[in-house]
Design an enzyme around this catalytic site. Structure first.
Site, mmCIF file in Angstrom:
data_model
loop_
_atom_site.group_PDB
_atom_site.id
_atom_site.type_symbol
_atom_site.label_atom_id
_atom_site.label_comp_id
_atom_site.label_asym_id
_atom_site.label_seq_id
_atom_site.Cartn_x
_atom_site.Cartn_y
_atom_site.Cartn_z
ATOM 1 N N ASP B 348 0.828 -1.212 0.000
ATOM 2 C CA ASP B 348 0.000 0.000 0.000
ATOM 3 C C ASP B 348 0.856 1.253 0.000
ATOM 4 O OD1 ASP B 348 -2.218 -1.574 0.347
ATOM 5 O OD2 ASP B 348 -2.498 -1.079 2.460
ATOM 6 N N ARG B 440 -5.493 6.066 0.104
ATOM 7 C CA ARG B 440 -4.941 4.714 0.141
ATOM 8 C C ARG B 440 -4.898 4.207 -1.287
ATOM 9 N NH1 ARG B 440 -6.328 -0.230 -0.067
ATOM 10 N NH2 ARG B 440 -4.933 -1.629 1.033
ATOM 11 N N THR B 517 -1.273 -4.622 6.558
ATOM 12 C CA THR B 517 -0.929 -6.036 6.391
ATOM 13 C C THR B 517 -1.370 -6.516 5.003
ATOM 14 O OG1 THR B 517 -1.027 -6.219 8.773
ATOM 15 C CG2 THR B 517 -1.096 -8.278 7.626
ATOM 16 N N HIS B 518 -1.393 -5.591 4.046
ATOM 17 C CA HIS B 518 -1.837 -5.928 2.695
ATOM 18 C C HIS B 518 -0.649 -6.212 1.792
ATOM 19 C CE1 HIS B 518 -5.073 -3.030 4.257
ATOM 20 N NE2 HIS B 518 -5.349 -4.251 4.629
ATOM 21 N N SER B 519 0.025 -7.302 2.079
ATOM 22 C CA SER B 519 1.142 -7.746 1.246
ATOM 23 C C SER B 519 0.583 -8.706 0.209
ATOM 24 C CB SER B 519 2.186 -8.472 2.093
ATOM 25 O OG SER B 519 2.890 -7.554 2.882
#
Lengths: 237, 590
Positions: B348, B440, B517-519
């Site tokens: 992100d 975002r 935690t947006h891997s």
């Protein structure tokens, strides 16, 4: 008889360093009496230290009371128990490196790569407190706990800004960032951890603590100050 | 010496949303299914209950529900010329550990990704020309369509108890929803959450500036709810302890209170806790997988669990790590651009402004994970012309308060001292009177953002750590710059007492502060074995009896949070396995 806690500590240290024989004679009786008097005076110190040695106790008390002075908003750092919070955190699992990947090799790394020292938090404090005293002795002719308020302020700002370097030890700024985070934790975490005594820091900002439900409060306090008793985990256990 | 166990039909690695959904769906067919989970099974009644769950230090700061870095972590660097060093503490991202995975501690953001993502390369090439896409931006079409996924989004939203307002039902624009979303068959299962003051302020300013604000869809039940499987949700209590906490009201949708307990009622499903999978095993010619090797963390014993079908359902980067450790597929090489496993890591980016209002009371401790208002005018709105700012992708803009607890959240205007009486005064003054507006965006893949195995550092099992090479590039800076302009116009219109404008800066990714935690990426989905690790059914091109589920299959990251798509793809894959693969256990696409 020394009357302040720091004086008492100096007295004890001096006596012990002076002669080991004294330990078994009158001095220890005096020390016990001093301890007893202290215990009778206030119950807030009954937690005691489990990690910091005498020198480090002076250091951390000086620090938390400088960062969190007593004023109309809150009592001072030691009255909030922030020093005890940090002492316990370092004595416990976190201080010993729980959840910290500790395998080598160790390299300095870039700031973007985060903590890279071979030290647990407890080790980092021990080493760094010693190093700050050496630094302050050299620059101000006194150890940290004996600095004037102006000197303390200058030293801490330099520490924060990376202008302090330790003669033999880790990057001083790495220590500062851990220290500062821990002071904030001690001030604002639930009182069950030893700091934020009487939820004074939560009262200062109006944080209600361990609430059960707010569903009806969305409308009730819409753009209005929230007023309700503050609860900690201990109040509800 | 490892013990070889009796073969089962299906072994599932990881018990979060994807593993839970597949466990339920496949155990219902009568197949023997084993679910392996590293962590333990915490329950709402005993572990996520009052008063102990209201502990910021334990859950947010000390990260009790997260992967333990002392046992396994990643090494990280910003580019291939640097030496990667271990993330000795996890910071930037926090995958969960234990039954429920990251869905225990998520905020609940649940979005429907559309063809703008699935057909990203062809849509941009058609509209802006081939040369518009930077050479090093390795985006590709995914080979799946929104129309295919629509019923599965619907299914997941109902299972997870998503609150929201539809913006497009059967092509008809709905007042109050996101007019740019894909056409839906149904309204959300639950009405939107209540609008808190910061979200209302944003809603008004966005509307005044001609944008289209709507409540963020999220799996926080706005009312008591029973999902189609019979799982009960309590109503969200706006307790202010959502992200990084388990929910004591069972109002935050998660597999531990929906699909997994249902699977556990089946005698043919077995959940094995405290098991750590170290390898996916292959047959001698590497055309099929034969099961997994795992360590029982309670005894240290090693077991081989043979299975006819292996489903990798661990957190995104743990899936990729297992693929690399098991030597399945060809590791990605950024120099030649060849190889696929580890390719297209994405993350992100975003910018934000802070606004301080002397005369407002936000009560930042009264909120849910999803109490935000959002605009999608610069992302899903395909009519928004990107050619001026010159980027690919887009961003959402939102405001609201979520989980603003005082160790981590104490907004003060710039220039405030960090300690002393003045600091206390400012902290007390602004804690309840500040809000932020932020953007975002998904980072789009770049040839130098990738995973491989670390040459130096090892985990507790003696295996190489996964190495992540990642940094932001020009496209992120362009999106952030444009987004900052939009945010700052809103700040100006709101005229706060004090503010810090949103600022886009050329910066390197920092592993330390939490970001998201947006891997995504690493085992990407695509149209052929030449461009992807899995086909559109999340089936390995190399080994047809291996499926890899979750955000590791995302060929890039979007402005939306990933879980809505993760959940929809899990149901889509469950359907494909049940209705296609089991009849003919082979390649679903040849």
């Amino acid at each position: 008889m020394p009357n302040s806690k720091n004086d008492r500590r100096d007295f004890l240290k001096g006596a012990l360093v002076g002669t080991s024989v004294a330990m078994t004679s009158g001095v220890s009786t005096q020390a016990l009496a001093a301890d007893k008097a202290q215990a009778n005076k206030t119950s807030s110190d009954s937690q005691g230290y489990i990690f910091f040695n005498l020198e480090e106790q002076e250091w951390i008390e000086k620090l938390v009371n400088h960062m969190i002075p007593a004023d109309q908003l809150s009592p001072k750092g030691t009255d909030l128990g922030v020093h005890f919070y940090i002492d316990r955190a370092l004595a416990g699992g976190w201080g010993k490196g729980d959840r910290l990947y500790q395998s080598g090799p160790w390299k300095k790394g870039l700031p973007t790569q985060g903590y890279q020292l071979p030290l647990t938090p407890a080790n980092l404090y021990k080493v760094s407190i010693e190093q700050t005293n050496l630094y302050c002795q050299k620059k101000y002719g006194n150890k940290f706990s004996k600095l004037s308020p102006t000197q303390t302020e200058e030293f801490l700002i330099d520490l924060k800004d990376g202008k302090v370097s330790f003669a033999d030890g880790p990057p001083a700024q790495v220590f500062f960032s851990m220290l500062y985070q821990n002071v904030m934790e001690g001030m604002f975490s639930d009182p069950i951890y030893g700091g934020n005594k009487d939820k004074a820091a939560w009262q200062m900002i109006g944080f209600p603590g361990a609430v059960a439900t707010h569903a009806l409060n969305v409308e009730k306090y819409f753009n209005k100050p929230y007023k309700a008793p503050i609860f900690g985990i201990g109040d509800l256990s | 010496m490892s013990t070889k166990l009796k073969e089962v039909d299906v072994v599932i690695v990881g018990m979060g949303w994807t593993g839970g959904i597949l466990a339920k769906e496949l155990s219902e067919t009568g197949l023997s299914v084993v679910g392996l989970e590293r962590g333990d099974f915490k329950t709402t009644a005993d572990d996520y209950s009052l008063p102990n769950i209201r502990d910021e230090l334990r859950y947010t700061i000390r990260q009790e529900l997260m992967q333990n870095a002392s046992r396994d972590t990643l090494s990280a660097r910003n580019n291939p010329t640097q030496e990667a060093l271990p993330m000795r503490r996890l910071g930037s991202f926090l995958p969960g550990e234990g039954v429920g995975g990251s869905a225990i501690h998520w905020s609940g953001g649940t979005w429907r990704w559309t063809d703008m993502d699935f057909k990203i390369r062809s849509m941009y090439e058609d509209k802006y020309g081939k040369k518009y896409i930077p050479e090093e931006m390795t985006i590709q079409d995914w080979g799946i369509t929104y129309a295919e996924l629509e019923p599965y989004y619907d299914k997941f939203e109902k299972v997870a108890g998503v609150s929201g307002k539809a913006g497009n039902i059967n092509g008809q624009t709905q007042v109050g929803g996101n007019p740019f979303e894909g056409s839906r068959k149904n309204e959300y299962p639950l009405p939107p959450l209540k609008t808190i003051l910061s979200a209302k302020i944003f809603q008004d300013v966005a509307k005044n500036q001609g944008y289209h604000p709507f409540p963020r869809p999220s799996a926080n039940a706005s009312e008591a709810y029973t999902n189609p499987d019979g799982a009960h949700f309590g109503a969200c209590q706006y307790c202010g302890y959502c992200q990084r906490f388990g929910c004591e009201s069972n109002a935050k949708g998660g597999p531990q209170m929906t699909v997994i307990p249902i699977a556990m009622k089946k005698p043919n499903f077995e959940l094995r806790l405290n098991t750590w999978v170290t390898k996916i095993n292959k047959d001698s010619n590497g055309k099929k997988v034969t099961g997994v090797t795992y360590t029982n963390l309670k005894t240290g014993e090693e077991f081989i669990q043979p299975a006819a079908l292996v489903l990798m359902c661990a957190f995104a980067f743990n899936n990729v790590h297992l693929m690399l450790l098991s030597n399945i597929g060809t590791p990605y090489d950024p120099v030649s651009g060849k190889g696929l496993v580890g390719k297209n890591y994405a993350y992100d980016t975003g910018v934000g402004a802070e606004l301080f209002f002397e005369d407002k009371h936000f009560n930042p401790f009264i909120n849910a994970g999803g109490t935000n208002t959002v605009i999608d005018d610069f992302h899903a709105n395909w009519n928004f012309d990107r050619s001026g700012p010159g980027f690919v992708g887009g961003y959402i803009v939102s405001a609201g308060h979520n989980t603003n607890l005082p160790i981590g959240y104490r907004p003060v205007p710039k220039g405030t001292p960090m300690w002393g009486s003045k600091w206390k005064e400012e902290t007390a003054k602004w804690y309840q009177t500040a809000m932020s507006i932020s953007t975002r965006s998904g980072v789009l893949p770049h040839r130098h953002n990738f995973y491989d195995l670390d040459p130096t550092y090892k985990n507790a099992f003696g295996q190489p750590l996964m190495r992540l090479t990642f940094d932001y590039h020009e496209n992120e800076l362009k999106m952030d710059t444009h987004g900052a302009g939009i945010v700052n116009q809103m700040v100006k219109a709101l005229n706060p007492t004090k503010f810090s404008n949103a600022v886009a800066t050329k910066r390197s990714w920092n592993t330390v502060p939490y970001q998201s935690t947006h891997s995504t990426g690493g085992t990407i989905m695509g149209t052929s074995p030449a461009n992807s690790v899995v086909n559109k059914y999340q089936q390995s091109w190399d080994c047809p009896n291996l499926f890899i589920l979750g955000a590791s299959v995302f060929a890039h990251n979007s402005a939306y949070q990933p879980t809505g798509l993760v959940g929809a793809l899990a149901y889509w894959t469950a359907d494909a396995i049940k209705n296609k693969y089991l009849q003919n256990p082979n390649k679903l696409i040849s």
